[in-house]
Design a protein around this motif. Structure first.
Motif, PDB file in Angstrom:
ATOM      1  N   ILE A  70       6.623   8.607   0.757  1.00 21.78           N
ATOM      2  CA  ILE A  70       6.228   9.419   2.093  1.00 21.78           C
ATOM      3  C   ILE A  70       6.305   9.292   2.908  1.00 21.78           C
ATOM      4  CG2 ILE A  70       7.657  11.320   2.149  1.00 21.78           C
ATOM      5  CD1 ILE A  70       9.102  10.102  -0.276  1.00 21.78           C
ATOM      6  N   LYS A  71       6.308   8.737   4.728  1.00 19.49           N
ATOM      7  CA  LYS A  71       5.996   8.422   5.262  1.00 19.49           C
ATOM      8  C   LYS A  71       6.792   8.689   6.343  1.00 19.49           C
ATOM      9  CE  LYS A  71       4.519   3.703   4.508  1.00 19.49           C
ATOM     10  NZ  LYS A  71       3.657   2.532   5.141  1.00 19.49           N
ATOM     11  N   LEU A  72       6.349   8.498   8.058  1.00 15.39           N
ATOM     12  CA  LEU A  72       7.239   8.464   8.936  1.00 15.39           C
ATOM     13  C   LEU A  72       7.336   7.125   8.588  1.00 15.39           C
ATOM     14  CD1 LEU A  72       8.452   9.543  12.015  1.00 15.39           C
ATOM     15  CD2 LEU A  72       6.539   9.085  12.767  1.00 15.39           C
ATOM     16  N   ASN A  98       1.209  -1.176  -0.282  1.00 13.82           N
ATOM     17  CA  ASN A  98       0.692  -0.076   0.222  1.00 13.82           C
ATOM     18  C   ASN A  98       1.114   1.260   0.074  1.00 13.82           C
ATOM     19  OD1 ASN A  98      -2.452  -1.352  -0.011  1.00 13.82           O
ATOM     20  ND2 ASN A  98      -2.296  -1.354   2.095  1.00 13.82           N
ATOM     21  N   VAL A  99       1.685   1.245  -0.808  1.00 15.94           N
ATOM     22  CA  VAL A  99       2.963   2.410  -0.704  1.00 15.94           C
ATOM     23  C   VAL A  99       2.774   3.870  -2.385  1.00 15.94           C
ATOM     24  CG1 VAL A  99       4.550   1.542   0.363  1.00 15.94           C
ATOM     25  CG2 VAL A  99       4.370   1.825  -2.249  1.00 15.94           C
ATOM     26  N   GLY A 100       1.493   2.900  -3.299  1.00 16.81           N
ATOM     27  CA  GLY A 100       0.497   3.615  -4.470  1.00 16.81           C
ATOM     28  C   GLY A 100       2.386   2.572  -5.686  1.00 16.81           C
ATOM     29  N   THR A 108       1.368   9.472   0.414  1.00 21.77           N
ATOM     30  CA  THR A 108       0.365   9.104   1.091  1.00 21.77           C
ATOM     31  C   THR A 108      -0.431   9.711   1.410  1.00 21.77           C
ATOM     32  OG1 THR A 108       1.452   7.574   1.999  1.00 21.77           O
ATOM     33  CG2 THR A 108       1.048   6.390  -0.150  1.00 21.77           C
ATOM     34  N   ASP A 109       0.538  10.594   3.283  1.00 24.43           N
ATOM     35  CA  ASP A 109       0.391  10.812   3.928  1.00 24.43           C
ATOM     36  C   ASP A 109      -0.141  12.566   3.952  1.00 24.43           C
ATOM     37  OD1 ASP A 109       0.073  11.778   6.353  1.00 24.43           O
ATOM     38  OD2 ASP A 109       0.974  10.867   7.200  1.00 24.43           O
TER      39      ASP A 109
END
Length: 224
Positions: free
Chosen positions: A146-148, A13-15, A176-177
């Motif tokens: 791009i996330k923590l 689920n990262v695109g 995504t966030d």
């Protein structure tokens, strides 16, 4: 000579699918014909007595020419779990996927192959996504959500791809966030950490506009 790329991700689920279709639109704009594959997919729904995956259908819809679904998604599993579990009674065989890929690459200039999950996600009892990429012998594009925590994930994935003796031609950032703090700084940190070039930054979108997403691919993949 026919070209292809293997699209992997730092996680599930990262695109990857949106990125794959954005790349398909990108190559079309370059005047090249393109088809895609999602060889292994879980969480498929029964449609006209055939299990089909929503993402694979999107890839089929965006091809430059009509392609049979079974070539795009040779292994479609109903259970929304890891393929090595979902496919216990019908395990993935790499030779079958390679055969489908070889048929597709005769049809178009570019074949994009989307992996399942991350680089080391299992696809059967003994093999993982990296084994599939090696069997196809394709250069790799990494999708980084791009996330923590993404800097660590990106570095690990990049190193794992290189340890597989495959070429990584670049990476694509997916935002995504929508609430992530310091997004630009995070992208710059990943860019500094990876040797592969940044090919594009896909902005956050609740609904996909693939032409808009493809416009954000800035790297010149035709040189690779």
């Amino acid at each position: 000579m026919k070209k292809g790329y293997f699209i992997t991700g730092t996680d599930t689920n990262v695109g990857k699918t949106w990125t794959t279709i954005a790349l398909m639109r990108y190559f079309k704009k370059q005047g090249q014909s393109v088809v895609g594959m999602k060889p292994v997919a879980s969480g498929c729904l029964l449609t006209n007595r055939i299990l089909k995956n929503e993402d694979a259908l999107l890839i089929q819809e965006n091809a430059s020419l009509p392609v049979d679904y079974e070539l795009i998604n040779p292994y479609a599993y109903e259970a929304p779990v890891s393929p090595h579990i979902a496919g216990a009674d019908n395990p993935v065989q790499l030779d079958k996927i390679v055969g489908s890929f070889n048929r597709l690459k005769k049809l178009a200039d570019i074949v994009l192959v989307e992996g399942a999950g991350g680089w080391l996600s299992p696809i059967n009892a003994t093999e993982d996504v990296s084994d599939l990429a090696k069997a196809l012998n394709l250069p790799v594009i990494i999708v980084v959500a791009i996330k923590l925590g993404c800097i660590n994930q990106a570095k690990l994935t990049d190193r794992a791809v290189r340890w597989s003796n495959l070429s990584c031609v670049g990476w694509i950032a997916t935002c995504t966030d929508p609430d992530l703090l310091n997004r630009e700084e995070t992208i710059l940190a990943v860019k500094a950490a990876l040797d592969a070039p940044l090919l594009g930054v896909l902005p956050y979108s609740a609904r996909a506009d693939f032409d808009e997403l493809s416009a954000n691919i800035s790297g010149d993949l035709n040189k690779n």
